[in-house]
Enzyme design. Structure first.
Site, PDB file in Angstrom:
ATOM      1  N   LEU A   1     -12.985 -22.451 -36.161  1.00  0.00           N
ATOM      2  CA  LEU A   1     -11.618 -22.768 -35.758  1.00  0.00           C
ATOM      3  C   LEU A   1     -10.628 -22.452 -36.885  1.00  0.00           C
ATOM      4  CD1 LEU A   1      -9.703 -24.060 -33.718  1.00  0.00           C
ATOM      5  CD2 LEU A   1     -10.187 -26.260 -34.799  1.00  0.00           C
ATOM      6  N   ASP A   2      -9.600 -21.685 -36.587  1.00  0.00           N
ATOM      7  CA  ASP A   2      -8.526 -21.377 -37.544  1.00  0.00           C
ATOM      8  C   ASP A   2      -9.018 -20.624 -38.777  1.00  0.00           C
ATOM      9  OD1 ASP A   2      -6.946 -22.731 -35.778  1.00  0.00           O
ATOM     10  OD2 ASP A   2      -6.828 -24.557 -36.960  1.00  0.00           O
TER      11      ASP A   2
END
Lengths: 275, 275, 275, 275
Positions: free
Chosen positions: D218-219
């Site tokens: 994520l990210d």
């Protein structure tokens, strides 16, 4: 005169304050006011063309302000600063140049370095340089020596111009809201060491610098100024460090300008800055 | 409420105004004040959380202000605008999207085009589009038709969203401080036609856009917002036009936001903008 | 090595050049190439990790290039510069600091001033300062003295670091593409004197600075770098001058970096800059 | 034609490639080349004015390139994209406008929303909208439905235009380097939820947005574009969200432009972008 007021908000503050100023015949050239609604807190900065007795003014203001009001009155902009450095020249040199040409809004009292690399540049500008090495000393002993040296000067702010030692909570506590640091990243990104290496490895497209007041919490103090510049895939860590120095110099210079012109309020871990 | 005051400066203005506001129990959430010392002119913008009778407030303010004071009181942000366009879609579309999603701080009453290229996009958003061709008409005749159409609507501002006709002084005079134009250059550089071609030929490294109020003097009206972006040798005139559209869109959007939030004062050929 | 090539474009140039480099065992670390289609002109900058005989390389390149090709080969980055100044310290000091700490990519040979205001700062860094007043002299006589002084040094570039005299076409002709000036405005806006006063009076919201090569045509030479910063209604002319100095310093520093790293081509009144 | 090549670096690559292009009579209009010395990796983007047989070109290039070379040849810019959204209109509307006026460099095939809020705006532009609610479903079941819908279209990229669901590693794995997300912060600052609230509480002076390719982490995917804007003490969390939307829109638009013009290479968790 510059008058700074910070207090709990209530109806009628501006009327009260400006009433006092009118009564004392103070000609307002600039008035900035801000209410932080989330905190219910009132901030005001007034610049006046004319002057008056400070004690009389403070007493008159107290009568129209809440009990918690912090009032600071600067009659003229004659600040004094001391600078702590390690080895990097860019921020220090920029300050020394402005100091030398009297455009800093302050006078540099002395420079303290935990290395003596930057003694030469200080000598060239006849600014006292004190070499206090940190090696083979406890942090406590090192900071005691720094404090002893600082005690020989009067000053308004301590500027950490790329000073690469972490100051202890005990030291910091003695100078609340008085220590300004330049951090080589866009906080809160890349907290801690080697931010440019971190930035390179993450492949970011923007890097930045942050000037902030120093508190106990490393890199968590109230932020005064932040700026960023674009980078791209061609930038190595070394290139980012080089570009970073340019922006660090600018950000610290801007933070000093704002602080030394009495435009910065601290509340909690934030600042209110009337640019 | 938003209260805007502009007048000749004198001692006691802030005290007088804030006294009135306190008396009428108006809770100030934001107050911005500025004195232009070169012009000896006072500007103030006050936002209040509570409301009061407008006529009563205006009369009370008049008593504490110089005779030349311009007082504007906005009870709620319900502005209305009309838009003039030619063929380019970028600024208009941006406004139509914000209008559609109710984030414009205004309602678009209608769009008037001297070409009908942009009728389709207006239709999609159920915004009235009036096609008034300029061909084979005198400027006077064309503007008479535009005026007739405008007269069917009530509105606060006319937005020239890439409207490529120059309006006559007679037309402009009827809407002083009410016409906002987006100019495709960083004024005063590249006044007039083909600014991007001029920029390309000069080999500049920055291009920009300017949103300004329209006055008789072409491209000489009070500037509200300007922004620039970097370009380089790889940008052809066509590339600059493309990049220019992005910045034109942003600059006009920002100027509309500031104007529609009642943050812009006009004085002479300049603006005071409380961002 | 840094190799710069500029010539009329034709098919096979990259193949020809890279063939030569491969043959001579030159390990390319960076290659930038650009064809200006409007001019039909080819530009290439190659950086190599390994080195070879310059004459041999140039001859080999000539065989694969058109007759009009300009080939420049830099074996190492050991540029020399001279600086002309008047009274303002900001650009000069920035260069002297970088020179002193060996981060300029060049060595400052001397500084020539038509006032002696800046002698002191040069003395502090042991950089020769020559005071050549212009008063009571024809431009011709003044420039003859400057030339005589310059002749005592070898140098690659003359930097006008806020030199407030206009150089004659005759003087400029002797140093084509070798004189870099910092202009205190975003050209072509505010050509000529007092740009900040002009900016203030026009009420612009952005100001800027331009570094450019000097040609006969005042303020019309090829632009190397331009940058802008935001200003607003609170900025007096004096404030703009102050902010302007910050951006002038940065823009000149960037232009010097690009030029001294051999990243800038001149063609006509434009530059191609491989950042 | 646009030709992208990525491979391990070795001497003679440019000579080899440009030899092939010359042989095939391909007229180069732009050539960008970069060697990442830390990775020993070679990247090249070539744009040609003329065209040739793709298979023949690819085979000829393979002969002069290392075995690991990734060659991508785009004959014309006719990309297709699908868009995933939740409720926020700003990024989607910007893309729909560009799509409608044929300035996107791609065609929007369909929009899929886990809410049906944005169906209306898609309808207005006659772009298919598929409502696939996520409620009362496992992530697996939801993604299966999305995949089934996607399978009905051919497309080059999936754009997450403020799609507020986290995609599973399984889903992402099927589209390596094909999913572009706009993240509402300047990564790696403020990873995760409520970045603007985090920014407000930290008292930062700059906020930003990041467009990146989506990977399992994520990210953490390769960043394409980042931009920042200044904020100050007057910005509430709500104001930052509002300003954030403007910059999110711009950053995603820029990332799409660069990606759809075949200017972006992915290697590991980084990008090389030839702007």
């Amino acid at each position: 005169m510059i008058i700074l007021i910070q207090c709990k908000d209530r109806v009628g503050l501006v009327a009260g304050i400006s009433g006092v100023l009118t009564q004392l015949q103070l000609n307002i050239t600039s008035m900035r006011e801000y209410v932080a609604v989330t905190d219910d807190r009132f901030y005001m900065r007034v610049a006046t063309a004319t002057s008056t007795d400070v004690v009389q003014l403070e007493n008159a203001l107290k009568k129209v302000l809440p009990a918690d009001a912090e009032i600071t009155i600067h009659v003229k902009p004659d600040k004094k600063i001391v600078i702590l450095v390690t080895k990097e020249y860019h921020c220090l040199s920029d300050i020394l140049i402005r100091n030398h040409f009297k455009t800093l809004n302050a006078t540099v009292q002395c420079v303290i370095g935990n290395h003596n690399t930057l003694k030469d540049i200080c000598d060239r500008f006849k600014v006292p340089f004190h070499y206090i090495p940190h090696e083979n000393k406890t942090k406590e002993a090192f900071e005691r020596e720094v404090s002893a040296q600082l005690n020989l000067y009067t000053f308004n702010y301590i500027i950490l111009a790329k000073f690469m030692r972490i100051l202890s909570p005990g030291f910091v506590a003695g100078f609340h809201g008085k220590i300004i640091n330049i951090h080589h990243s866009f906080l809160p990104a890349f907290i801690g060491a080697n931010p440019y290496r971190q930035a390179f490895e993450r492949g970011v497209k923007v890097i930045g610098a942050t000037a902030h007041f120093v508190t106990d919490d490393l890199d968590e103090g109230p932020i005064i100024v932040q700026q960023t510049i674009n980078v791209n895939h061609t930038h190595t860590t070394a290139d980012m460090i080089k570009s970073g120095k340019e922006i660090e110099t600018m950000v610290l210079a801007t933070a000093l300008k704002l602080t030394l012109e009495d435009r910065v309020f601290i509340y909690g871990n934030k600042t209110v800055v009337f640019e």
